[in-house]
Structure formats: C-alpha cells, structure tokens
Design a protein around this motif. Structure first.
Motif, PDB file in Angstrom:
ATOM      1  N   LYS A 255       0.847  -1.192   0.000  1.00 15.46           N
ATOM      2  CA  LYS A 255       0.000   0.000   0.000  1.00 15.46           C
ATOM      3  C   LYS A 255       0.880   1.238   0.000  1.00 15.46           C
ATOM      4  O   LYS A 255       1.797   1.360   0.828  1.00 15.46           O
ATOM      5  CB  LYS A 255      -0.914  -0.008   1.220  1.00 15.46           C
ATOM      6  N   THR A 256       0.623   2.170  -0.923  1.00 18.00           N
ATOM      7  CA  THR A 256       1.428   3.382  -1.053  1.00 18.00           C
ATOM      8  C   THR A 256       0.677   4.586  -0.490  1.00 18.00           C
ATOM      9  O   THR A 256      -0.536   4.550  -0.297  1.00 18.00           O
ATOM     10  CB  THR A 256       1.791   3.654  -2.521  1.00 18.00           C
ATOM     11  N   SER A 257       1.413   5.675  -0.295  1.00 12.99           N
ATOM     12  CA  SER A 257       0.822   6.872   0.307  1.00 12.99           C
ATOM     13  C   SER A 257      -0.098   7.610  -0.657  1.00 12.99           C
ATOM     14  O   SER A 257      -0.904   8.434  -0.229  1.00 12.99           O
ATOM     15  CB  SER A 257       1.925   7.819   0.783  1.00 12.99           C
ATOM     16  N   ASN A 258       0.024   7.356  -1.962  1.00 16.45           N
ATOM     17  CA  ASN A 258      -0.848   8.021  -2.933  1.00 16.45           C
ATOM     18  C   ASN A 258      -2.050   7.166  -3.303  1.00 16.45           C
ATOM     19  O   ASN A 258      -2.573   7.242  -4.414  1.00 16.45           O
ATOM     20  CB  ASN A 258      -0.061   8.425  -4.181  1.00 16.45           C
ATOM     21  N   ASP A 259      -2.477   6.318  -2.367  1.00 19.28           N
ATOM     22  CA  ASP A 259      -3.723   5.556  -2.464  1.00 19.28           C
ATOM     23  C   ASP A 259      -3.716   4.475  -3.538  1.00 19.28           C
ATOM     24  O   ASP A 259      -4.772   4.107  -4.070  1.00 19.28           O
ATOM     25  CB  ASP A 259      -4.915   6.495  -2.693  1.00 19.28           C
ATOM     26  N   TYR A 260      -2.543   3.965  -3.858  1.00 17.76           N
ATOM     27  CA  TYR A 260      -2.435   2.794  -4.719  1.00 17.76           C
ATOM     28  C   TYR A 260      -2.147   1.571  -3.852  1.00 17.76           C
ATOM     29  O   TYR A 260      -1.458   1.653  -2.826  1.00 17.76           O
ATOM     30  CB  TYR A 260      -1.296   2.944  -5.733  1.00 17.76           C
ATOM     31  N   THR A 261      -2.645   0.422  -4.288  1.00 22.76           N
ATOM     32  CA  THR A 261      -2.286  -0.857  -3.684  1.00 22.76           C
ATOM     33  C   THR A 261      -1.879  -1.803  -4.803  1.00 22.76           C
ATOM     34  O   THR A 261      -2.565  -1.896  -5.829  1.00 22.76           O
ATOM     35  CB  THR A 261      -3.462  -1.466  -2.906  1.00 22.76           C
ATOM     36  N   PHE A 262      -0.756  -2.496  -4.616  1.00 29.47           N
ATOM     37  CA  PHE A 262      -0.279  -3.497  -5.572  1.00 29.47           C
ATOM     38  C   PHE A 262      -0.217  -4.836  -4.844  1.00 29.47           C
ATOM     39  O   PHE A 262       0.180  -4.898  -3.669  1.00 29.47           O
ATOM     40  CB  PHE A 262       1.099  -3.123  -6.115  1.00 29.47           C
ATOM     41  N   ALA A 263      -0.576  -5.903  -5.536  1.00 29.26           N
ATOM     42  CA  ALA A 263      -0.667  -7.193  -4.845  1.00 29.26           C
ATOM     43  C   ALA A 263      -0.344  -8.343  -5.781  1.00 29.26           C
ATOM     44  O   ALA A 263      -0.508  -8.256  -7.001  1.00 29.26           O
ATOM     45  CB  ALA A 263      -2.057  -7.374  -4.252  1.00 29.26           C
ATOM     46  N   PHE A 264       0.107  -9.437  -5.150  1.00 23.19           N
ATOM     47  CA  PHE A 264       0.342 -10.706  -5.843  1.00 23.19           C
ATOM     48  C   PHE A 264      -0.133 -11.823  -4.932  1.00 23.19           C
ATOM     49  O   PHE A 264       0.069 -11.779  -3.713  1.00 23.19           O
ATOM     50  CB  PHE A 264       1.828 -10.908  -6.162  1.00 23.19           C
ATOM     51  N   SER A 265      -0.751 -12.849  -5.519  1.00 20.92           N
ATOM     52  CA  SER A 265      -1.156 -14.005  -4.720  1.00 20.92           C
ATOM     53  C   SER A 265      -1.026 -15.273  -5.538  1.00 20.92           C
ATOM     54  O   SER A 265      -1.130 -15.257  -6.770  1.00 20.92           O
ATOM     55  CB  SER A 265      -2.592 -13.848  -4.212  1.00 20.92           C
TER      56      SER A 265
END
Length: 418
Positions: A255-265
C-alpha cells in the motif's frame, strides 16, 4: 438436439451437485467481475490472504453462497437444433462449473474456516458431445453435407473435478512500513498465508479412439454411415470420501501513500490423492437396436493401478487498486489459472466500487477469459443493514440480456462484524 441438451445437462448436474460444497466464489468479487488480488477485509479470503490484515472488525462471522457454470461455445440464445449442430462442428467444447458455500470466523489477523471446495472442467471434441450420452453414434446429415466426413477424436476428451470438505486456517500481518525515497512512499507491506486440509472425492474423465462419420450418397437417399476405431469414454473416481490433500495460499500486498495498492497471490497450491478408485465407461461402436454400445464393467482398482491424483486449479494473480476517494475505487487484475488437464486460462479483469450511498455500495466489472473466449459483464451491490450487519449480492453475465452470454454466476453473502 435432445442428445446435445442431455449432454450439457448431464455435465451441469455433475458439477452443480459435486461442487455445491465449493468455496471458490465471493459475492463481492462476483459483483466486480473477479476475485481481485487487491481486495481487503473478509472478501480477500478467496483471492489474497494478505488482505485479511486490513479488516475493519475485531471479530466477524461470514457465510457465502455462490455458483458459476460456463462454456466456450454456446451463447444463451443458441438452443435451436440448427444453431447447436452448427456450433458443434469443428471446435473443441469446454464445460466448467463451480459453486460456493462456506463459513468463516475472523479474529484480528486470523481466520478459521469450515467450507467445501471444488472445481471441475471437461474438454472434448465438440462432435463427440452428442455421442457421449447417445445409444448410437449420431451426427446430423446436414452438418456433413459440405465436408463429406467428420472424424470424432475421443482421445481429446479429458477433464477432472474434485469435491471436498475444507478446513482452513489463515494468518496475515504487516511486515514492513514507512519506506520512502524521492519518487516513492510505501506506507505498508502485508503478507498472508492460508493452510487447507481437504477431504472428499476426485473425478477424472478420459477417452480414446475415433468414430468417423461419412455421407453415403450411393443410394437414392443420402445417409450417414459410421466406422469406429476402439472409441471409448471413461470415468474414474475415488471411493467415497477417501481422497485427501493439503493446499496453501500465499499473498503479498503493498500500500502506497498516494492511495495505490499493488498485490500478488498464489492460490490452490496443492493436490488431492487416493490409494484406490473405481473406473467404468462405455465403448462406442457401430450399433443397432439389438447391438447396443458396450458398457464397460465397473472395476475396483487398488495398489499402483488404483492410485488417482488431482491437481487443484492453481491461480496466480497480479493486480493493482486505486482509491480515488472514499467513495470510488478502481481494481485491475491479471490472473492465470492452470487446470489439472493441462489447460491454462488467462483472465484480464477491471472492476469498480462506488460507495457514495454508504448504505448501498454499488459494484460493476468486466473480464475476458482466454478459455471462455468471451467478455463477461458483472454487477453487484451491498446492503449495509447496520454498522455490524451487511449483505452482498453479485451476478454475471449481464450480456445474457442481449442473448450473448456463455455462462452464469451468482453469489450472496452475509457478514456480522463487531
């Protein structure tokens, strides 16, 4: 036509009854078009266990019900005899189905679940579809007029399914926070994992040999004649409840401060196996009323010959989420699903959630599947009865309204949190 519809109905019944204990579909996810890897809270259980670290409630109890059935050939308008026969010429037919039913209990970063789970798929030479449930080979004269002959490859028929009880334990936590440089500012990194113990049944399908259908025009009225080379179709299954296995899910979210979320599963890493099984099937020859197809004797297999395994559909997800405001969220994901039969499905999905009305959040999404060869449109909504009680609904494919859907999904869930 009757035999084709019977074939489709038979497979649907196999999947819908064997898979009613599945826990693969979430109502929120269905409404947005996919199980996005960047989903958070209780909805992340089916897509990325790292998201469980971002729950709002200390305790929560959730129940989920859903189902999905799809194919790669037929649209919901194609039920006339001519349309079915036209579609069943020259293209492999894939039929797949899942259903979902499960209950999960959440406490802080832990989740204990008692569910069922199953996934299933059958791929076959499309011309074999009418033959598989018929008493005799039957390919229409009309479908052969242009080609003259068709060779049905039963060796292309293969598939598998598993229906199991699933007891699982999940854990998620924040593993890193507050890292920045001149261009990036990462607020938090989360990791999660789930262990599943599975117990139930395995079903495997396979075929062999060929049937050749040829138009004979030597007589006054053209007719279809057949020749066969050991055409057979088998069904092999484990004995009641004897298949067991373990599976793991892993996930990472940034989770980044500019309201982005990146994920892998990575989901469903594991397999089921049983030491004994039962096999039966049918041999397809050129038959008459007095010489029907041979039903192969049901055999109980044991030892090395009786061992049966099923690799769970492995799912790898990579995605991002952008929170434009507290009321508007956009999701995007790529996922690859690898099935036991060797098929790989590439799925591209975009979804959104709108929360301007805090009592009824609305969801909309679209996805494309390389196996289904089709775009699917989904919609859903939440009903926040109170701060502690919520209901979610999801449905797809909305293209059924224009008679161009190749599948159907539906899900409903209830959540009590405190």
């Amino acid at each position: 036509m009757k035999k084709t519809l019977l074939f489709l109905l038979t497979i649907t019944i196999i999947f819908s009854t064997a898979l009613t204990a599945s826990a693969a579909l979430d109502a929120e996810a269905i409404g947005m078009g996919d199980n996005f890897s960047t989903m958070t809270g209780e909805a992340a259980y089916y897509s990325n266990p790292a998201g469980l670290a971002l729950r709002d409630n200390n305790f929560a109890l959730k129940a989920n019900l859903g189902f999905s059935i799809w194919n790669n050939v037929f649209e919901n308008s194609e039920f006339s005899k001519d349309e079915i026969e036209s579609k069943l010429t020259g293209e492999d037919l894939i039929l797949a189905g899942r259903s979902a039913f499960g209950t999960q209990f959440y406490y802080k970063n832990f989740a204990l679940a008692v569910n069922g789970r199953a996934e299933g798929m059958l791929k076959t030479d499309s011309d074999a579809a009418e033959i598989l449930t018929g008493d005799t080979p039957e390919i229409s004269l009309e479908s052969l007029q242009d080609k003259g002959s068709v060779t049905v490859e039963f060796g292309d028929s293969a598939g598998g399914a598993a229906a199991t009880a699933d007891v699982s334990l999940s854990y998620a936590r924040q593993i890193f926070r507050n890292w920045s440089n001149n261009s990036h500012n990462i607020e938090s990194v989360y990791f999660g994992a789930t262990y599943h113990y599975l117990e139930g049944e395995i079903y495997k399908f396979s075929g062999g040999g060929t049937i050749k259908a040829t138009v004979n025009e030597n007589s006054g009225d053209p007719y279809v004649e057949y020749s066969t080379s050991d055409a057979e179709f088998y069904e092999n299954h484990s004995k009641d409840g004897e298949a067991t296995g373990d599976a793991f899910d892993f996930g990472l979210a940034i989770k980044t401060s500019n309201d982005y979320t990146f994920a892998f599963s990575a989901m469903n890493i594991g397999e089921l196996s049983a030491d004994s099984s039962v096999i039966d099937g049918t041999g397809y020859g050129v038959t008459t009323e007095n010489n029907p197809n041979d039903t192969l004797t049901e055999n109980n297999l044991s030892g090395e010959e009786g061992k049966i395994t099923y690799q769970l559909p492995r799912v790898y997800r990579l995605g991002m989420k952008k929170e434009f405001s507290q009321n508007t969220v956009l999701y995007a994901d790529y996922s690859r699903v690898s099935y036991d039969g060797g098929q790989d499905d590439n799925i591209y999905a975009v979804g959104s959630e709108f929360r301007k009305n805090k009592f009824i959040p609305l969801r909309l999404g679209v996805n494309y599947s390389s196996l289904r060869e089709d775009i699917e449109v989904a919609a859903g909504m939440g009903i926040n009865i109170s701060n502690n009680v919520k209901v979610n609904l999801g449905i797809a494919d909305l293209l059924a309204l224009s008679d161009s859907a190749k599948g159907v999904k539906f899900g409903i869930s209830t959540l009590i949190g405190f």
